[in-house]
Enzyme design. Structure first.
Site, short mmCIF file in Angstrom:
data_model
loop_
_atom_site.label_atom_id
_atom_site.label_comp_id
_atom_site.label_asym_id
_atom_site.label_seq_id
_atom_site.Cartn_x
_atom_site.Cartn_y
_atom_site.Cartn_z
CG ASN A 1 -0.33 -0.12 2.50
OD1 ASN A 1 0.71 -0.77 2.64
ND2 ASN A 1 -0.89 0.52 3.49
CD GLU B 1 5.13 -0.43 12.85
OE1 GLU B 1 3.96 -0.40 13.28
OE2 GLU B 1 6.05 0.24 13.33
CB CYS C 1 -1.85 0.12 8.53
SG CYS C 1 -0.64 1.43 8.74
P1 NAD Z 1 0.55 -9.29 3.52
O1 NAD Z 1 0.76 -9.61 4.94
O2 NAD Z 1 -0.30 -10.18 2.69
O3 NAD Z 1 1.96 -9.24 2.76
C1 NAD Z 1 2.99 -8.37 3.17
C2 NAD Z 1 4.32 -8.94 2.71
O4 NAD Z 1 4.61 -10.13 3.45
C3 NAD Z 1 4.39 -9.33 1.25
O5 NAD Z 1 5.67 -8.97 0.77
C4 NAD Z 1 4.22 -10.85 1.29
O6 NAD Z 1 4.81 -11.51 0.20
C5 NAD Z 1 4.93 -11.21 2.57
N1 NAD Z 1 4.50 -12.42 3.28
C6 NAD Z 1 3.24 -12.89 3.43
N2 NAD Z 1 3.24 -13.97 4.23
C7 NAD Z 1 4.52 -14.20 4.61
C8 NAD Z 1 5.18 -15.17 5.43
N3 NAD Z 1 4.49 -16.15 6.04
N4 NAD Z 1 6.52 -15.10 5.59
C9 NAD Z 1 7.22 -14.11 5.01
N5 NAD Z 1 6.67 -13.17 4.19
C10 NAD Z 1 5.33 -13.21 4.00
O7 NAD Z 1 0.02 -7.79 3.50
P2 NAD Z 1 -0.53 -6.91 2.28
O8 NAD Z 1 -1.83 -7.48 1.81
O9 NAD Z 1 0.55 -6.67 1.28
O10 NAD Z 1 -0.78 -5.51 3.04
C11 NAD Z 1 -1.92 -5.28 3.77
C12 NAD Z 1 -1.70 -5.46 5.25
O11 NAD Z 1 -0.59 -4.70 5.71
C13 NAD Z 1 -2.87 -4.98 6.06
O12 NAD Z 1 -3.20 -5.92 7.06
C14 NAD Z 1 -2.37 -3.70 6.71
O13 NAD Z 1 -3.00 -3.33 7.88
C15 NAD Z 1 -0.94 -3.99 6.89
N6 NAD Z 1 -0.18 -2.74 7.00
C16 NAD Z 1 0.27 -2.35 8.23
C17 NAD Z 1 0.94 -1.16 8.38
C18 NAD Z 1 1.46 -0.71 9.73
O14 NAD Z 1 2.33 0.13 9.77
N7 NAD Z 1 0.97 -1.25 10.82
C19 NAD Z 1 1.17 -0.35 7.28
C20 NAD Z 1 0.68 -0.76 6.04
C21 NAD Z 1 0.03 -1.98 5.92
#
Ligand code: NAD
Length: 478
Positions: free
Chosen positions: A147, A244, A278
């Site tokens: 995002n 995060e 987020c």
């Molecule tokens: P996601 O968790 O599906 O993926 C994020 C990243 O993690 C990707 O690069 C993915 O390939 C990788 N990934 C997924 N599972 C993994 C695993 N088991 N081991 C290692 N890597 C793995 O998230 P998304 O759909 O890309 O983003 C949306 C989410 O991110 C929402 O839940 C949002 O709240 C969160 N987010 C949090 C913040 C914050 O600062 N708290 C900021 C932005 C987004």
């Protein structure tokens, strides 16, 4: 594009690639390598080698390199922003803005590097001293979501580099191109090779990076389930973690609030980046005397926002993919079935410019109840639920009745009540009477299941340093 390992463009060992799609129309923007465990290993070893020299590079030199990278980001913000626009679909100006703002964070982290000090407590006996110094934590794996791919990587990379660490970044499979371009920008600006490697792939690549023996820290932004899986996997080698994770942030609007200002702030914040955000406002609790006025104001503001079709302009882009879009659709359908009133939006737009993309309009749902999915689960889309409450105390109880704790928002003219509500909210950051962007100088992160640790400012740099206590003894000359 290829990946960046040890300062050079490289293909995946197996030669496989995957497509990056434009969320506005589904067209292919580019292909990137589908990296596997061998590629993860190559990148991590390059980082380890590079870090040996970087950790002993004088801080002033590290600062100069990091500031040069920040300036190069500003100089080439248009180039990186155009790629981000193509892979994420957000209007171009917002994408360029993300690059420029991220460069500022890089500068702030660099300046924090100059303020790092070791300590020498004065309590030791003659001939003995204790020095408490700081060491870089080690090679860092940075895994980021789609995002805000540049901002969320800078949260990690800027802190890690200034602390003396090297990084292997794995951007989201949806938006890897801007991160790859950034690696080129940094190397052109003089960053030594091997300090910022970018490998592209899917979840399996992330798992390979987390399981590898060499990295000492995982810095992750993404969903709660992925964060939990990473924490469990990282425990095997006791890697340090900054997580995060998701949010489901609540706003409380008291009867004495400036309703116009509250609605403006909530609309701006809740629909930013089409709700893929987020710490956005996901749910609002409003005291009954101002409930109708607030709903009218928020709904007018939501319906005035335009969607930017493929090839056209507007306020909001599409959602990044069908999976993310489906959450908004499911939550709205659930709310409708349970008696929620859809004031604006609620249905996927079709027709020219929209049919091939993942669009969902800004949506306001009234008369929500705590059972509705919208009021319990992260939306990550442009839907806001609004519920009437009898008192601020009831609002606070509902706001805190969540497994998430990233942010909270309060609107009231009564400063004492506002402070009490802010103190009562279980959240990493809270805002009173307006919602400014989260500042680069102060900690950002969540409580409860929204995460672990803090990023930004000196707090962010701390997370890439280990304490080391050195006990020194010598003969005191007679
Ligand atoms: P996601 O968790 O599906 O993926 C994020 C990243 O993690 C990707 O690069 C993915 O390939 C990788 N990934 C997924 N599972 C993994 C695993 N088991 N081991 C290692 N890597 C793995 O998230 P998304 O759909 O890309 O983003 C949306 C989410 O991110 C929402 O839940 C949002 O709240 C969160 N987010 C949090 C913040 C914050 O600062 N708290 C900021 C932005 C987004």
């Amino acid at each position: 594009m290829e990946m960046v390992i040890d300062g050079t463009w490289q293909a995946a060992t197996e030669g496989e690639t995957f497509a990056v799609l434009n969320p506005r129309d589904g067209s292919v923007v580019d292909h990137v390598p589908l990296a596997g465990p061998q590629d993860a290993d190559r990148a991590i070893r390059a980082a380890e080698t590079a870090m040996a020299g970087w950790r002993v590079t004088p801080m002033t030199e590290r600062v100069a390199v990091q500031k040069a990278c920040a300036q190069a980001m500003r100089d080439r913000a248009g180039e990186v922003g155009a790629l981000l626009h193509a892979e994420l679909g957000r209007p171009l100006m917002g994408c360029v803005g993300e690059i420029l703002r991220s460069a500022d964070l890089l500068d702030i982290y660099a300046e924090e590097g100059l303020r790092l000090v070791a300590e020498m407590p004065l309590g030791s006996a003659p001939g003995e001293r204790i020095i408490v110094t700081r060491d870089p934590v080690g090679v860092v794996v940075a895994i980021t979501p789609f995002n805000y791919p540049v901002t969320l990587l800078m949260f990690k990379l800027g802190a890690a580099l200034i602390a003396g660490c090297a990084v292997v970044a794995k951007p989201s499979e949806d938006t890897p191109l801007s991160t790859l371009k950034l690696a080129e920008v940094f190397h052109d600006a003089g960053l030594p090779k091997g300090l910022f490697n970018v490998v592209t792939g899917k979840r399996a690549l992330g798992e390979a990076l987390v399981a590898h023996k060499i990295p000492r820290k995982i810095a992750f932004t993404g969903s709660v389930p992925a964060g939990k899986a990473i924490a469990a996997a990282a425990a095997g080698t006791m890697k340090r973690l900054t997580l995060e994770l998701g949010g489901h942030s609540a706003a409380i609007v008291c009867a004495d609030a400036d309703i116009d200002k509250a609605a403006a702030a909530i609309a701006r914040h809740g629909f930013a980046n089409t709700g893929q955000f987020c710490y956005r406002v996901n749910r609002v609790y409003v005291e009954r005397p101002v409930y109708d006025a607030f709903l009218r104001n928020l709904s007018d503001r939501a319906s005035a926002l335009t969607l930017a079709p493929a090839g056209g302009d507007g306020d909001l882009g599409p959602l990044v993919n069908e999976k993310i879009l489906a959450v908004s659709e499911r939550q709205v359908a659930d709310a409708r079935a349970r008696g929620g009133r859809i004031l604006t939006g609620g249905a996927r737009p079709m027709g020219p410019g929209f049919a091939g993309g993942h669009y969902f309009p800004p949506t306001v749902v009234a008369e929500t109840t705590p059972e509705m999915l919208l009021m319990r689960e992260e939306t990550f889309g442009p839907v806001i639920g609004v519920q009437p409450v009898d008192s601020a105390a009831e609002a606070l109880r509902l706001a805190n009745g969540s497994e998430f704790g990233l942010a909270g928002f309060v609107f009231t003219h009564d400063l004492g009540r506002g402070l009490a509500l802010c103190e009562g909210l279980e959240a990493g950051s809270v805002w009173l009477n307006d919602i400014q962007r989260s500042s680069h100088h102060v900690p950002f992160g969540g409580v409860k299941q929204s995460g672990l640790g803090r990023e930004k400012g000196r707090y962010g740099v701390e997370a890439y340093l280990e304490y080391k206590t050195m006990y020194l003894s010598w003969e005191v000359p007679a």
